[in-house]
Design a protein around this motif. Structure first.
Motif, PDB file in Angstrom:
ATOM      1  N   THR A  62       0.798  -1.226   0.000  1.00  0.00           N
ATOM      2  CA  THR A  62       0.000   0.000   0.000  1.00  0.00           C
ATOM      3  C   THR A  62       0.829   1.274   0.000  1.00  0.00           C
ATOM      4  OG1 THR A  62      -0.068   0.171   2.411  1.00  0.00           O
ATOM      5  CG2 THR A  62      -1.774  -1.180   1.368  1.00  0.00           C
ATOM      6  N   GLY A  63       2.094   1.189   0.344  1.00  0.00           N
ATOM      7  CA  GLY A  63       2.889   2.395   0.514  1.00  0.00           C
ATOM      8  C   GLY A  63       2.566   3.141   1.794  1.00  0.00           C
ATOM      9  N   ALA A  64       1.588   2.638   2.544  1.00  0.00           N
ATOM     10  CA  ALA A  64       1.128   3.347   3.744  1.00  0.00           C
ATOM     11  C   ALA A  64       2.030   3.042   4.936  1.00  0.00           C
ATOM     12  CB  ALA A  64      -0.310   2.952   4.069  1.00  0.00           C
ATOM     13  N   ARG A  65       2.554   4.077   5.562  1.00  0.00           N
ATOM     14  CA  ARG A  65       3.398   3.925   6.752  1.00  0.00           C
ATOM     15  C   ARG A  65       2.701   4.544   7.956  1.00  0.00           C
ATOM     16  NH1 ARG A  65       8.702   2.573   5.339  1.00  0.00           N
ATOM     17  NH2 ARG A  65       9.056   2.711   3.104  1.00  0.00           N
ATOM     18  N   GLY A  66       3.065   4.060   9.126  1.00  0.00           N
ATOM     19  CA  GLY A  66       2.537   4.653  10.355  1.00  0.00           C
ATOM     20  C   GLY A  66       1.045   4.446  10.527  1.00  0.00           C
ATOM     21  N   VAL A  67       0.494   3.405   9.941  1.00  0.00           N
ATOM     22  CA  VAL A  67      -0.938   3.164  10.092  1.00  0.00           C
ATOM     23  C   VAL A  67      -1.158   2.120  11.181  1.00  0.00           C
ATOM     24  CG1 VAL A  67      -1.301   3.691   7.670  1.00  0.00           C
ATOM     25  CG2 VAL A  67      -1.112   1.312   8.396  1.00  0.00           C
ATOM     26  N   TYR A  68      -2.416   1.978  11.574  1.00  0.00           N
ATOM     27  CA  TYR A  68      -2.725   1.067  12.668  1.00  0.00           C
ATOM     28  C   TYR A  68      -2.635  -0.378  12.214  1.00  0.00           C
ATOM     29  CZ  TYR A  68      -4.703  -0.935  16.804  1.00  0.00           C
ATOM     30  OH  TYR A  68      -4.865  -1.673  17.940  1.00  0.00           O
ATOM     31  N   LEU A 139     -13.954  -0.189  18.012  1.00  0.00           N
ATOM     32  CA  LEU A 139     -14.486   1.158  17.774  1.00  0.00           C
ATOM     33  C   LEU A 139     -15.154   1.710  19.030  1.00  0.00           C
ATOM     34  CD1 LEU A 139     -16.134   1.055  14.240  1.00  0.00           C
ATOM     35  CD2 LEU A 139     -13.873   1.892  14.871  1.00  0.00           C
ATOM     36  N   GLU A 140     -15.642   0.814  19.872  1.00  0.00           N
ATOM     37  CA  GLU A 140     -16.365   1.232  21.072  1.00  0.00           C
ATOM     38  C   GLU A 140     -15.474   1.945  22.078  1.00  0.00           C
ATOM     39  OE1 GLU A 140     -19.654   0.836  21.852  1.00  0.00           O
ATOM     40  OE2 GLU A 140     -19.976   0.104  19.819  1.00  0.00           O
ATOM     41  N   TYR A 141     -14.215   1.603  22.109  1.00  0.00           N
ATOM     42  CA  TYR A 141     -13.385   2.125  23.197  1.00  0.00           C
ATOM     43  C   TYR A 141     -11.989   2.568  22.754  1.00  0.00           C
ATOM     44  CZ  TYR A 141     -11.498  -2.636  23.254  1.00  0.00           C
ATOM     45  OH  TYR A 141     -10.916  -3.826  22.907  1.00  0.00           O
ATOM     46  N   THR A 142     -11.798   2.749  21.440  1.00  0.00           N
ATOM     47  CA  THR A 142     -10.508   3.246  20.952  1.00  0.00           C
ATOM     48  C   THR A 142     -10.733   4.256  19.821  1.00  0.00           C
ATOM     49  OG1 THR A 142     -10.124   1.741  19.085  1.00  0.00           O
ATOM     50  CG2 THR A 142      -9.599   0.906  21.283  1.00  0.00           C
ATOM     51  N   ASN A 143      -9.644   4.861  19.396  1.00  0.00           N
ATOM     52  CA  ASN A 143      -9.692   5.826  18.294  1.00  0.00           C
ATOM     53  C   ASN A 143      -9.157   5.235  16.989  1.00  0.00           C
ATOM     54  OD1 ASN A 143      -7.026   5.521  18.925  1.00  0.00           O
ATOM     55  ND2 ASN A 143      -6.501   7.699  18.748  1.00  0.00           N
ATOM     56  N   ILE A 144      -9.098   3.892  16.881  1.00  0.00           N
ATOM     57  CA  ILE A 144      -8.350   3.324  15.756  1.00  0.00           C
ATOM     58  C   ILE A 144      -8.950   3.643  14.390  1.00  0.00           C
ATOM     59  CG2 ILE A 144      -7.334   1.466  17.130  1.00  0.00           C
ATOM     60  CD1 ILE A 144      -9.269  -0.468  15.740  1.00  0.00           C
ATOM     61  N   ALA A 145     -10.167   4.187  14.359  1.00  0.00           N
ATOM     62  CA  ALA A 145     -10.728   4.592  13.068  1.00  0.00           C
ATOM     63  C   ALA A 145      -9.912   5.705  12.415  1.00  0.00           C
ATOM     64  CB  ALA A 145     -12.185   5.033  13.237  1.00  0.00           C
ATOM     65  N   TYR A 146      -8.996   6.328  13.194  1.00  0.00           N
ATOM     66  CA  TYR A 146      -8.177   7.390  12.595  1.00  0.00           C
ATOM     67  C   TYR A 146      -7.446   6.886  11.357  1.00  0.00           C
ATOM     68  CZ  TYR A 146      -3.870   5.450  14.630  1.00  0.00           C
ATOM     69  OH  TYR A 146      -2.823   4.627  14.951  1.00  0.00           O
ATOM     70  N   GLY A 147      -7.141   5.591  11.354  1.00  0.00           N
ATOM     71  CA  GLY A 147      -6.394   5.046  10.229  1.00  0.00           C
ATOM     72  C   GLY A 147      -7.166   5.100   8.920  1.00  0.00           C
ATOM     73  N   LEU A 148      -8.490   5.139   9.012  1.00  0.00           N
ATOM     74  CA  LEU A 148      -9.338   5.081   7.824  1.00  0.00           C
ATOM     75  C   LEU A 148      -9.684   6.463   7.296  1.00  0.00           C
ATOM     76  CD1 LEU A 148     -11.822   2.386   9.149  1.00  0.00           C
ATOM     77  CD2 LEU A 148     -10.169   2.036   7.303  1.00  0.00           C
ATOM     78  N   LEU A 149      -9.380   7.503   8.060  1.00  0.00           N
ATOM     79  CA  LEU A 149      -9.867   8.841   7.727  1.00  0.00           C
ATOM     80  C   LEU A 149      -8.725   9.808   7.469  1.00  0.00           C
ATOM     81  CD1 LEU A 149     -12.630   8.667  10.380  1.00  0.00           C
ATOM     82  CD2 LEU A 149     -13.105   9.409   8.045  1.00  0.00           C
ATOM     83  N   PRO A 150      -8.980  10.842   6.653  1.00  0.00           N
ATOM     84  CA  PRO A 150      -7.961  11.877   6.441  1.00  0.00           C
ATOM     85  C   PRO A 150      -7.776  12.697   7.712  1.00  0.00           C
ATOM     86  CG  PRO A 150     -10.015  12.480   5.351  1.00  0.00           C
ATOM     87  CD  PRO A 150     -10.211  11.086   5.885  1.00  0.00           C
ATOM     88  N   GLU A 151      -6.845  13.623   7.673  1.00  0.00           N
ATOM     89  CA  GLU A 151      -6.548  14.443   8.857  1.00  0.00           C
ATOM     90  C   GLU A 151      -7.789  15.170   9.359  1.00  0.00           C
ATOM     91  OE1 GLU A 151      -3.741  14.958  10.620  1.00  0.00           O
ATOM     92  OE2 GLU A 151      -2.479  13.592   9.450  1.00  0.00           O
TER      93      GLU A 151
END
Lengths: 213, 213
Positions: A62-68, A139-151
């Motif tokens: 994916t070229g994606a770095r620093g993701v969850y 999703l209920e108790y973490t912020n890991i959705a940040y990986g799916l969304l832009p800034e």
């Protein structure tokens, strides 16, 4: 005892595209399970840790770095026609807009809708099911959705992402109240025009590394 | 590529004794890590699934069947002096009163207090830490503590078990209210005399298989 088992790492790479949860699959051009789609992965040789191997695979695809990226579980294959295998499965959440898929004809890496998967190689359908369940619970108790969304994103985009993973509609008012009360997201000073609606306030995750409530 | 890696299953077997969380360790009589204590485990050869291998190890060490067993995570060893190894870790919760430890001089299986562990072989201290954290988190929304308790128990015994895992005192009134509201436990018709106190009502888990709230 026979020969020692083969150890592989496999990665369930999730993204949301148009509000639908997708998973990255590669096409198998050789045996076993030739012509089937499968999760990206590779044999583990011991020159790096399992986590490093999974992370490297993710970057390669994916070229994606620093993701969850999180370890999911480990399964064993007992097909008597092959050598004993162990698959250490991981899952990752990436923003499809920032992904550059490898252009390799042999593998054809491609996003597939999670709700419309064909029968996959090995037990990969089961692995993906378990990964969806794990992400949904988190999703209920973490912020890991940040990986799916832009800034920056609207609350509507955030809700669509949650609904894609949970595969059910959420009540708009309760969702917004809940998300804002967690402190995991915060408003920015910016707004975005979307169609004929009044400009929507943009939000950001207060951290873009894992936070557990 | 070199030789293929060695795959082992290891099991963190917890029990509570006198209100203290304990873990079953065996003594290593040979290299590597000779004379250190370690988690029970063994090499996986592929003739059974990883889950089956862990379950068999648990029965061999404790005689306990039908107890709660869950995969924890998988780690890789990269010690350049040895072959590459993968350890698939599990944890189990057993009632020490129903356990019959193996009498094998070579292994000396023995309960150890989790809060007073010596440096263990390999990365076993870390594995146990993670297992304690996982069990503690699961107490919030599952009934898996049933594995640690007899068929009937007092609320005081249940609280002591929770406190042993969470390693902190719990408010008696809140704990009782919360546990009864979950429906995971229910009162029986029996009471037990304990010392000079009035007889304590005995409770049971409404299911002795995993239930998630």
């Amino acid at each position: 005892m026979g020969s020692q088992p083969l150890v592989a790492t496999i990665v369930v790479i999730f993204s949301t595209v148009d509000g639908v949860l997708q998973v990255l699959l590669v096409h198998r051009s050789s045996q076993p399970e030739q012509e089937k789609w499968a999760l990206p992965g590779g044999r583990w040789g011991g020159s790096e840790s399992l986590d490093e191997a999974a992370s490297r695979k993710l970057v390669e695809e994916t070229g994606a770095r620093g993701v969850y990226l999180e370890q999911l579980f480990t399964t064993s294959g007992l097909d008597p026609s092959r050598e004993a295998t162990v698959a250490v499965a991981y899952f990752a959440l990436v923003d499809a807009a920032r992904v550059r898929l490898r252009r390799e004809e042999a593998w054809l890496p491609k996003w597939h809708r999670v709700d419309e998967l064909p029968p996959l190689a090995f037990d990969n359908n089961l692995v993906i099911e378990q990964a969806v369940a794990r992400v949904g619970a988190k999703l209920e108790y973490t912020n890991i959705a940040y990986g799916l969304l832009p800034e920056q994103f609207t609350l509507r985009e955030l809700q669509t992402t949650y609904e894609a993973i949970l595969r059910q509609p959420l009540d708009r008012r309760n969702f917004r109240k809940r998300m804002l009360s967690t402190g995991l997201i915060a408003p920015t000073a910016e707004r975005r025009h979307e169609g004929a609606h009044r400009p929507a306030l943009l939000y950001r995750f207060t951290a873009r590394e894992p936070v557990f409530l």
